[in-house]
Design a protein around this motif. Structure first.
Motif, PDB file in Angstrom:
ATOM      1  N   LEU A  27       0.815  -1.217   0.000  1.00 44.34           N
ATOM      2  CA  LEU A  27       0.000   0.000   0.000  1.00 44.34           C
ATOM      3  C   LEU A  27       0.847   1.265   0.000  1.00 44.34           C
ATOM      4  CD1 LEU A  27      -3.034  -0.768   2.356  1.00 44.34           C
ATOM      5  CD2 LEU A  27      -2.906  -0.837  -0.134  1.00 44.34           C
ATOM      6  N   ILE A  28       2.002   1.219   0.653  1.00 40.14           N
ATOM      7  CA  ILE A  28       2.888   2.385   0.651  1.00 40.14           C
ATOM      8  C   ILE A  28       3.285   2.734  -0.786  1.00 40.14           C
ATOM      9  CG2 ILE A  28       5.204   3.169   1.298  1.00 40.14           C
ATOM     10  CD1 ILE A  28       4.860   1.627   3.897  1.00 40.14           C
ATOM     11  N   ALA A  29       3.442   1.715  -1.609  1.00 41.82           N
ATOM     12  CA  ALA A  29       3.816   1.924  -3.010  1.00 41.82           C
ATOM     13  C   ALA A  29       2.640   2.389  -3.866  1.00 41.82           C
ATOM     14  CB  ALA A  29       4.406   0.636  -3.591  1.00 41.82           C
ATOM     15  N   ARG A  30       1.422   2.357  -3.306  1.00 43.37           N
ATOM     16  CA  ARG A  30       0.224   2.757  -4.053  1.00 43.37           C
ATOM     17  C   ARG A  30      -0.586   3.705  -3.180  1.00 43.37           C
ATOM     18  NH1 ARG A  30      -2.170  -2.876  -4.584  1.00 43.37           N
ATOM     19  NH2 ARG A  30      -3.746  -1.982  -5.959  1.00 43.37           N
ATOM     20  N   PRO A  31      -0.160   4.972  -3.085  1.00 37.89           N
ATOM     21  CA  PRO A  31      -0.762   5.914  -2.140  1.00 37.89           C
ATOM     22  C   PRO A  31      -2.253   6.161  -2.334  1.00 37.89           C
ATOM     23  CG  PRO A  31       0.750   7.028  -3.668  1.00 37.89           C
ATOM     24  CD  PRO A  31       0.965   5.569  -3.826  1.00 37.89           C
ATOM     25  N   ARG A  32      -2.745   6.058  -3.570  1.00 38.25           N
ATOM     26  CA  ARG A  32      -4.176   6.281  -3.784  1.00 38.25           C
ATOM     27  C   ARG A  32      -5.005   5.160  -3.156  1.00 38.25           C
ATOM     28  NH1 ARG A  32      -4.649   7.530 -10.102  1.00 38.25           N
ATOM     29  NH2 ARG A  32      -6.879   7.552  -9.593  1.00 38.25           N
ATOM     30  N   VAL A  33      -4.537   3.931  -3.317  1.00 37.96           N
ATOM     31  CA  VAL A  33      -5.223   2.800  -2.691  1.00 37.96           C
ATOM     32  C   VAL A  33      -5.070   2.873  -1.171  1.00 37.96           C
ATOM     33  CG1 VAL A  33      -5.332   0.295  -2.535  1.00 37.96           C
ATOM     34  CG2 VAL A  33      -4.835   1.377  -4.738  1.00 37.96           C
ATOM     35  N   GLN A  34      -3.873   3.240  -0.726  1.00 40.22           N
ATOM     36  CA  GLN A  34      -3.633   3.378   0.709  1.00 40.22           C
ATOM     37  C   GLN A  34      -4.596   4.395   1.327  1.00 40.22           C
ATOM     38  OE1 GLN A  34      -0.118   5.559   1.945  1.00 40.22           O
ATOM     39  NE2 GLN A  34       0.352   4.028   3.517  1.00 40.22           N
ATOM     40  N   LYS A  35      -4.856   5.467   0.617  1.00 38.89           N
ATOM     41  CA  LYS A  35      -5.756   6.507   1.124  1.00 38.89           C
ATOM     42  C   LYS A  35      -7.173   5.966   1.333  1.00 38.89           C
ATOM     43  CE  LYS A  35      -7.225  11.259   0.210  1.00 38.89           C
ATOM     44  NZ  LYS A  35      -7.128  12.428  -0.724  1.00 38.89           N
ATOM     45  N   ILE A  36      -7.612   5.076   0.446  1.00 38.69           N
ATOM     46  CA  ILE A  36      -8.948   4.482   0.583  1.00 38.69           C
ATOM     47  C   ILE A  36      -9.022   3.660   1.868  1.00 38.69           C
ATOM     48  CG2 ILE A  36     -10.571   2.817  -0.409  1.00 38.69           C
ATOM     49  CD1 ILE A  36      -9.510   3.683  -3.187  1.00 38.69           C
ATOM     50  N   TRP A  37      -8.005   2.804   2.090  1.00 36.14           N
ATOM     51  CA  TRP A  37      -8.004   1.980   3.300  1.00 36.14           C
ATOM     52  C   TRP A  37      -7.878   2.831   4.557  1.00 36.14           C
ATOM     53  CZ3 TRP A  37      -9.860  -2.637   3.270  1.00 36.14           C
ATOM     54  CH2 TRP A  37      -9.732  -3.463   2.147  1.00 36.14           C
ATOM     55  N   LYS A  38      -7.075   3.892   4.492  1.00 39.53           N
ATOM     56  CA  LYS A  38      -6.938   4.778   5.648  1.00 39.53           C
ATOM     57  C   LYS A  38      -8.265   5.465   5.968  1.00 39.53           C
ATOM     58  CE  LYS A  38      -2.078   6.023   6.215  1.00 39.53           C
ATOM     59  NZ  LYS A  38      -2.096   5.729   7.662  1.00 39.53           N
ATOM     60  N   SER A  39      -9.015   5.811   4.928  1.00 42.98           N
ATOM     61  CA  SER A  39     -10.320   6.450   5.139  1.00 42.98           C
ATOM     62  C   SER A  39     -11.278   5.493   5.841  1.00 42.98           C
ATOM     63  CB  SER A  39     -10.914   6.894   3.799  1.00 42.98           C
ATOM     64  OG  SER A  39     -10.099   7.866   3.192  1.00 42.98           O
ATOM     65  N   ILE A  40     -11.265   4.223   5.411  1.00 40.92           N
ATOM     66  CA  ILE A  40     -12.119   3.218   6.058  1.00 40.92           C
ATOM     67  C   ILE A  40     -11.713   3.051   7.518  1.00 40.92           C
ATOM     68  CG2 ILE A  40     -12.723   0.759   6.088  1.00 40.92           C
ATOM     69  CD1 ILE A  40     -12.371   0.794   3.003  1.00 40.92           C
ATOM     70  N   GLU A  41     -10.401   2.967   7.748  1.00 42.63           N
ATOM     71  CA  GLU A  41      -9.903   2.780   9.114  1.00 42.63           C
ATOM     72  C   GLU A  41     -10.245   3.976   9.995  1.00 42.63           C
ATOM     73  OE1 GLU A  41      -5.864   0.902  10.775  1.00 42.63           O
ATOM     74  OE2 GLU A  41      -5.564   2.813   9.744  1.00 42.63           O
ATOM     75  N   LYS A  42     -10.035   5.171   9.480  1.00 44.28           N
ATOM     76  CA  LYS A  42     -10.302   6.393  10.247  1.00 44.28           C
ATOM     77  C   LYS A  42     -11.777   6.524  10.589  1.00 44.28           C
ATOM     78  CE  LYS A  42      -9.402  11.368  10.174  1.00 44.28           C
ATOM     79  NZ  LYS A  42      -8.852  12.506   9.382  1.00 44.28           N
ATOM     80  N   TRP A  43     -12.644   6.041   9.704  1.00 44.67           N
ATOM     81  CA  TRP A  43     -14.089   6.123   9.914  1.00 44.67           C
ATOM     82  C   TRP A  43     -14.557   5.104  10.954  1.00 44.67           C
ATOM     83  CZ3 TRP A  43     -17.915   2.987   6.654  1.00 44.67           C
ATOM     84  CH2 TRP A  43     -19.226   3.226   7.083  1.00 44.67           C
ATOM     85  N   ILE A  44     -14.052   3.857  10.861  1.00 42.12           N
ATOM     86  CA  ILE A  44     -14.622   2.783  11.667  1.00 42.12           C
ATOM     87  C   ILE A  44     -13.874   2.546  12.979  1.00 42.12           C
ATOM     88  CG2 ILE A  44     -15.215   0.332  11.698  1.00 42.12           C
ATOM     89  CD1 ILE A  44     -15.573   0.445   8.688  1.00 42.12           C
ATOM     90  N   PHE A  45     -12.540   2.591  12.973  1.00 41.07           N
ATOM     91  CA  PHE A  45     -11.754   2.232  14.156  1.00 41.07           C
ATOM     92  C   PHE A  45     -12.248   2.935  15.430  1.00 41.07           C
ATOM     93  CE2 PHE A  45      -7.582   0.248  15.272  1.00 41.07           C
ATOM     94  CZ  PHE A  45      -7.527   0.645  16.602  1.00 41.07           C
ATOM     95  N   PRO A  46     -12.467   4.254  15.418  1.00 49.25           N
ATOM     96  CA  PRO A  46     -12.889   4.924  16.650  1.00 49.25           C
ATOM     97  C   PRO A  46     -14.267   4.482  17.136  1.00 49.25           C
ATOM     98  CG  PRO A  46     -12.020   6.504  15.054  1.00 49.25           C
ATOM     99  CD  PRO A  46     -12.214   5.208  14.323  1.00 49.25           C
ATOM    100  N   LYS A  47     -15.053   3.832  16.284  1.00 50.58           N
ATOM    101  CA  LYS A  47     -16.409   3.423  16.648  1.00 50.58           C
ATOM    102  C   LYS A  47     -16.468   2.003  17.216  1.00 50.58           C
ATOM    103  CE  LYS A  47     -18.702   6.330  13.133  1.00 50.58           C
ATOM    104  NZ  LYS A  47     -17.500   7.035  12.672  1.00 50.58           N
ATOM    105  N   VAL A  48     -15.342   1.266  17.136  1.00 51.14           N
ATOM    106  CA  VAL A  48     -15.323  -0.117  17.609  1.00 51.14           C
ATOM    107  C   VAL A  48     -14.907  -0.141  19.077  1.00 51.14           C
ATOM    108  CG1 VAL A  48     -14.382  -2.425  17.268  1.00 51.14           C
ATOM    109  CG2 VAL A  48     -14.752  -0.932  15.298  1.00 51.14           C
ATOM    110  N   LYS A  49     -15.640  -0.876  19.888  1.00 49.07           N
ATOM    111  CA  LYS A  49     -15.387  -0.903  21.335  1.00 49.07           C
ATOM    112  C   LYS A  49     -14.377  -1.962  21.729  1.00 49.07           C
ATOM    113  CE  LYS A  49     -17.794  -1.071  25.795  1.00 49.07           C
ATOM    114  NZ  LYS A  49     -19.103  -1.200  26.484  1.00 49.07           N
ATOM    115  N   TYR A  50     -14.406  -3.108  21.083  1.00 51.13           N
ATOM    116  CA  TYR A  50     -13.573  -4.238  21.510  1.00 51.13           C
ATOM    117  C   TYR A  50     -12.485  -4.499  20.467  1.00 51.13           C
ATOM    118  CZ  TYR A  50     -17.824  -4.756  24.278  1.00 51.13           C
ATOM    119  OH  TYR A  50     -18.904  -4.521  25.103  1.00 51.13           O
TER     120      TYR A  50
END
Length: 379
Positions: free
Chosen positions: A123-146
């Motif tokens: 993903l580091i070699a493909r920043p556009r794809v990395q950005k998509i995964w980071k967006s998913i992580e940034k959206w969901i991670f803070p909402k998960v309790k466990y």
């Protein structure tokens, strides 16, 4: 006994994922109903017999964006139409459908985040794809309790980034006696000093190219054994052919974990030389390290943060200081020439295995799921 139903989802091949195997077995043994969902690849081995249910998707694609799109779509509908009390997502590439279904069905979600997924080299070699995964992580991670991960360095990284509590369930072997089965005895290795590099992730940037080239600087007393699979195997075979190292390097295809240990036990030195080229590698703890420990095999490692901490804590091996093939060869030769240090490592391996094993980590795992059940009325 708790009878909550847990659907565990992974993108890996179910037959070779030892962390998931141990998690599912432990939860099943303690009364949870388990359904493990993954995928079947073209080179997947037949599914072994397990005491819980499994399902593998047959997908058109095996990697890349189309694979992830198809897998996540299949997983979403599969989870939506199956009875479940707790969803367990393994890593970021299964999190989105699990999160959406947990909201639709109002069920609990646990997240086993044992990769720093957005920091993998691909993903580091493909920043556009990395950005998509980071967006998913940034959206969901803070909402998960466990949430839990597999080592303390990675936990610190996640806590700092997301300001969320994260627990640690280390991915270590079950403490058990393993008798050697003569049918797996390597041929023609008498008086050889065997080095082993093993796993299903023998991939780029793991230092294996340099390790293979290092064999050119060692004499025929040494044998390097690769056991497993990965995207760099063909490259390694080409190096062996080019440098005429066929009598010093061997390859064994991936095998089930109980057979893998049969090969590990025949080695004198276990090698792990990942390069710190990405955050995922820097904060990783390669599973093979404790596979070596539990097989009684000292370790030669690169200085990744968590690996260095554990090796120094228990005194179970030594390090390479660079990835130059000649230097790696010199470190291997040093191990061979220092039987006193080697004997001390062998002694320390016994204590390390007694202290860090799945029986101890299982207690942490069960504590997490008991809390999920208590807090969500599943008891």
């Amino acid at each position: 006994m708790n009878k909550a139903t847990i659907i565990v989802s992974v993108t890996t091949d179910l037959i070779t994922d030892q962390r998931v195997y141990k998690v599912c077995n432990s939860l099943h043994t303690h009364g949870y109903k388990i359904l493990l969902v993954g995928r079947k690849k073209k080179d997947s081995m037949p599914m072994d017999i397990r005491p819980y249910k499994t399902h593998r998707f047959h997908l058109w694609f095996e990697k890349g964006p189309l694979f992830y799109a198809q897998y996540n779509l299949y997983l979403f509908f599969y989870l939506l139409f199956h009875k479940v009390d707790i969803l367990l997502a393994n890593d970021l590439d299964t999190l989105l459908p699990n999160y959406l279904v947990s909201k639709i069905k109002r069920v609990s979600l646990a997240y086993d985040n044992h990769e720093y997924f957005t920091g993998v080299p691909e993903l580091i070699a493909r920043p556009r794809v990395q950005k998509i995964w980071k967006s998913i992580e940034k959206w969901i991670f803070p909402k998960v309790k466990y949430i839990y991960t597999d080592n303390f360095a990675k936990r610190s990284l996640f806590v700092e980034e997301f300001k969320k509590p994260v627990e640690v369930v280390m991915n270590v072997p079950i403490l058990q006696e393993s008798a050697f089965d003569p049918q797996y005895k390597l041929e023609g290795v008498e008086n050889k000093f065997i080095l082993i590099y093993q796993g299903t992730g023998i991939n780029v940037a793991r230092g294996t190219e340099e390790l293979t080239m290092a064999m050119e600087y060692l004499d025929e007393r040494f044998l390097l054994l690769f056991v497993g699979s990965g995207d760099v195997i063909d490259v390694l075979k080409a190096i062996v052919k080019e440098k005429a190292l066929g009598n010093r390097v061997r390859f064994v295809p991936k095998v089930p974990h109980h057979i893998l240990k049969q090969y590990t036990m025949q080695a004198q030195l276990g090698v792990t030389v990942d390069k710190p080229i990405s955050e995922n590698y820097i904060y990783s703890f390669p599973n093979k390290v404790f596979d070596y420990v539990h097989a009684g095999v000292p370790v030669l490692a690169s200085r990744l943060q968590e690996v260095e901490r554990i090796m120094n804590l228990y005194g179970i091996g030594t390090f390479v200081e660079s990835y130059e093939p000649k230097h790696i060869a010199e470190r291997i030769q040093w191990v061979y020439d220092n039987p006193q240090a080697y004997a001390e490592w062998k002694k320390n391996l016994v204590q390390a295995a007694k202290e860090i094993n799945w029986q101890e980590q299982e207690k942490v795992l069960l504590g997490i799921y008991n809390r999920i059940c208590t807090e969500n009325g599943l008891v």
